[in-house]
Design an enzyme around this catalytic site. Sequence first.
Site, PDB file in Angstrom:
ATOM      1  N   TYR A 106      -1.093  -0.127  10.684  1.00  0.00           N
ATOM      2  CA  TYR A 106      -1.618  -0.717   9.184  1.00  0.00           C
ATOM      3  C   TYR A 106      -0.263  -0.662   8.030  1.00  0.00           C
ATOM      4  CZ  TYR A 106      -3.953  -0.970   4.691  1.00  0.00           C
ATOM      5  OH  TYR A 106      -3.623  -1.173   2.759  1.00  0.00           O
ATOM      6  N   THR A 130       0.970  -1.247  -0.142  1.00  0.00           N
ATOM      7  CA  THR A 130      -0.737   0.038  -0.125  1.00  0.00           C
ATOM      8  C   THR A 130       0.299   1.282  -0.185  1.00  0.00           C
ATOM      9  OG1 THR A 130      -1.437   1.348   1.748  1.00  0.00           O
ATOM     10  CG2 THR A 130       0.284   0.421   2.595  1.00  0.00           C
TER      11      THR A 130
END
Length: 348
Positions: free
Chosen positions: A148, A124
Amino acid sequence: MRENNNGGPHVLVTGGAGFIGSHVCKLLADEGYCPVTLDNLSSGHQRFVQWGPFLHGNICSANDLDHVFHHYNPVAVFHLAADIEVGNSVENPDPHYRNNMVGMLELLSTMRRWKVDKLVFASTCAVYGSPETQPIREDEPLAPASPYGHGKAMCERLIEDFASAYGLRAANLRFFNASGASPEIGLGEARRHETHLIPLALDAVLAAETFTVNGNDYDTHDGTCVRDYLHVEDIALAHFQALKALDRCERGTAALYNLSTGQGYSVLDVLKAIERVTGQPVSWRVGPRRPGDVARLVGDASLATRDLNWQPARSSIDSIVGSAWEWRRHYHGKLWSEASFTISRSPA
Ligand SMILES: NC(=O)c1ccc[n+]([C@@H]2O[C@H](COP(=O)([O-])OP(=O)(O)OC[C@H]3O[C@@H](n4cnc5c(N)ncnc54)[C@H](O)[C@@H]3O)[C@@H](O)[C@H]2O)c1
């Protein structure tokens, strides 16, 4: 376990019942592979698994993984299973890290045991944090702003170490904001706890409710967060192109690729696109910032274009919003309301 084998070589898709994983499975099946989904349905949908066998299992379980590798002997792995909620990762990092990190390590160990050496990993843009220089390139130092992002960066590190020690061939795809849908095959973004802008704003329009913008005091042209939106079908295509590239590359390679358009849209820009595409006004108000959000994330995907021969051809903002709108109007309500639809909250 559900059998649905098209006779092609098996590839394992973890998270294949999710938004992006299901699109990856569809494309792989179109390209002659048989995608095997391993998913615990914590946020995915069994009815999204239409193009290969489904195993209700957990990536954190060595037993579940061994079962898949023993039964299907996959030639490659696409790893998309993860908890993806940035805010939740900030508020409750323990289960978040446990899921994403333990899952990654178990998967890599299992691949090693079964001598499977090709991995495409869904990383990501959250690994970058909020860099000054934009569009962001892959050589930008990593500075994640949330557990995350930290977890994904650590997964990339594990992959790199397994590549250099054990000869794994891997592509880490750092994709920016996935959205859009494929209404013609019934796939779209559908999470019980939705946190993404486009589905939330479209739901507000459908329900004639007021949409809350999370902060308007960021350092951007209109004060709202700017993101680089990609159509989910373009992301699926990059996964397939990455598999082809892995076939050509040497053992011990862990490549990094941004997947992005280079074009940023603020929250308010997206709301304007929604008004344009749907022909309906969007009512909005400003709420507080969301933990873990950064001001601007726009990527440079020249490397993916060069090495993977990849172009985000479907990723105009109107195409993304238009397909998501179609899917939400026709499918989303039914997905939740039909009695035959069940979701498991507990890992297998
Ligand atoms: N959506 C985005 O904008 C975006 C952006 C960058 C990266 N990614 C990454 O892409 C991947 C897919 O994201 P998505 O948007 O499709 O999310 P999603 O929530 O729709 O899909 C994730 C899937 O993983 C499954 N899963 C989670 N934990 C599991 C476990 N322990 N065992 C088995 N299955 C498990 C869920 O049930 C779900 O089906 C994720 O790894 C995410 O971090 C997404």
